[in-house]
Design a protein around this motif. Structure first.
Motif, mmCIF file in Angstrom:
data_model
loop_
_atom_site.group_PDB
_atom_site.id
_atom_site.type_symbol
_atom_site.label_atom_id
_atom_site.label_comp_id
_atom_site.label_asym_id
_atom_site.label_seq_id
_atom_site.Cartn_x
_atom_site.Cartn_y
_atom_site.Cartn_z
ATOM 1 N N ILE A 53 -2.815 0.266 -3.844
ATOM 2 C CA ILE A 53 -3.712 0.367 -2.699
ATOM 3 C C ILE A 53 -3.289 1.614 -1.941
ATOM 4 O O ILE A 53 -2.128 1.755 -1.554
ATOM 5 N N VAL A 54 -4.233 2.545 -1.737
ATOM 6 C CA VAL A 54 -3.923 3.852 -1.164
ATOM 7 C C VAL A 54 -4.851 4.122 0.017
ATOM 8 O O VAL A 54 -6.061 3.846 -0.062
ATOM 9 N N CYS A 55 -4.314 4.663 1.096
ATOM 10 C CA CYS A 55 -5.141 5.062 2.235
ATOM 11 C C CYS A 55 -6.183 6.066 1.753
ATOM 12 O O CYS A 55 -5.878 6.971 0.978
ATOM 13 N N GLY A 110 0.852 -1.177 0.000
ATOM 14 C CA GLY A 110 0.000 0.000 0.000
ATOM 15 C C GLY A 110 0.891 1.231 0.000
ATOM 16 O O GLY A 110 2.117 1.132 0.182
ATOM 17 N N ILE A 111 0.287 2.390 -0.184
ATOM 18 C CA ILE A 111 1.039 3.644 -0.120
ATOM 19 C C ILE A 111 0.188 4.678 0.604
ATOM 20 O O ILE A 111 -1.023 4.767 0.388
ATOM 21 N N GLY A 134 -11.724 9.604 2.994
ATOM 22 C CA GLY A 134 -13.099 10.029 2.782
ATOM 23 C C GLY A 134 -13.324 11.038 1.669
ATOM 24 O O GLY A 134 -14.462 11.417 1.410
ATOM 25 N N GLU A 135 -12.269 11.469 0.998
ATOM 26 C CA GLU A 135 -12.453 12.451 -0.061
ATOM 27 C C GLU A 135 -13.139 11.825 -1.279
ATOM 28 O O GLU A 135 -12.958 10.653 -1.552
ATOM 29 N N ARG A 136 -13.923 12.595 -1.991
ATOM 30 C CA ARG A 136 -14.651 12.104 -3.164
ATOM 31 C C ARG A 136 -13.714 11.986 -4.364
ATOM 32 O O ARG A 136 -13.780 11.040 -5.119
ATOM 33 N N GLU A 137 -12.834 12.974 -4.550
ATOM 34 C CA GLU A 137 -11.871 12.950 -5.647
ATOM 35 C C GLU A 137 -10.480 12.727 -5.054
ATOM 36 O O GLU A 137 -10.117 13.355 -4.070
ATOM 37 N N VAL A 138 -9.731 11.817 -5.669
ATOM 38 C CA VAL A 138 -8.407 11.474 -5.162
ATOM 39 C C VAL A 138 -7.366 11.563 -6.274
ATOM 40 O O VAL A 138 -7.697 11.519 -7.446
ATOM 41 N N VAL A 139 -6.103 11.674 -5.843
ATOM 42 C CA VAL A 139 -4.969 11.632 -6.764
ATOM 43 C C VAL A 139 -4.032 10.544 -6.258
ATOM 44 O O VAL A 139 -3.588 10.592 -5.105
ATOM 45 N N HIS A 187 -9.409 2.633 5.936
ATOM 46 C CA HIS A 187 -10.088 2.635 4.640
ATOM 47 C C HIS A 187 -9.062 2.799 3.521
ATOM 48 O O HIS A 187 -8.013 3.409 3.718
ATOM 49 N N PHE A 188 -9.396 2.289 2.349
ATOM 50 C CA PHE A 188 -8.461 2.357 1.234
ATOM 51 C C PHE A 188 -9.214 2.408 -0.091
ATOM 52 O O PHE A 188 -10.404 2.116 -0.150
ATOM 53 N N TYR A 189 -8.502 2.819 -1.118
ATOM 54 C CA TYR A 189 -9.011 2.684 -2.483
ATOM 55 C C TYR A 189 -7.891 2.094 -3.325
ATOM 56 O O TYR A 189 -6.730 2.088 -2.904
#
Length: 125
Positions: A92-94, A16-17, A97-102, A82-84
């Motif tokens: 795999i990224v922490c 993960g990162i 809760g943000e809607r838009e991610v980078v 939580h992750f996406y």
């Protein structure tokens, strides 16, 4: 002292990162159900990319659903559970809760959407 659950022979480590500090970490993944493609994140730990490659963390790929073990501590840097996963590079990224991610690894931006299953590859950083 923390006692981690007993791991099966199916257990492996993926990477993960953390987007807050841009540092990689290892995630111990185990099979949750022997008959289905269900996996569980069991533990997370600090590790650098070179060490992960030396340890062979990039040797296994799976596809299935992922849950979090009750004892899963989250990211070893920001403690987020939580992750996406990045739609482009699969990192795999922490997720805070943000809607838009980078993605901190490849720079791809996008909206977070929920999925039922995903691909996990050992290593990945």
């Amino acid at each position: 002292m923390h006692v981690m659950r007993k791991l099966s022979e199916e257990a492996f480590v993926t990477m993960g990162i953390c987007p807050k500090c841009k540092k990689p970490f290892g995630i111990t993944v185990d099979k949750a159900d022997e008959r289905r493609n269900e996996y569980v994140f069991v533990w997370a730990f600090k590790v650098n990319a070179e060490q992960a490659h030396r340890e062979g963390y990039d040797t296994k790929s799976v596809h299935g659903s992922v849950a979090l073990d009750d004892e899963y501590p989250g990211c070893p840097y920001c403690e987020e559970r939580h992750f996406y996963t990045c739609g482009k590079c699969g990192s795999i990224v922490c997720w805070h809760g943000e809607r838009e991610v980078v993605c901190p690894k490849c720079g791809t931006s996008g909206l977070v959407t929920e999925v039922e299953t995903l691909d996990l590859k050992g290593g990945g950083y």
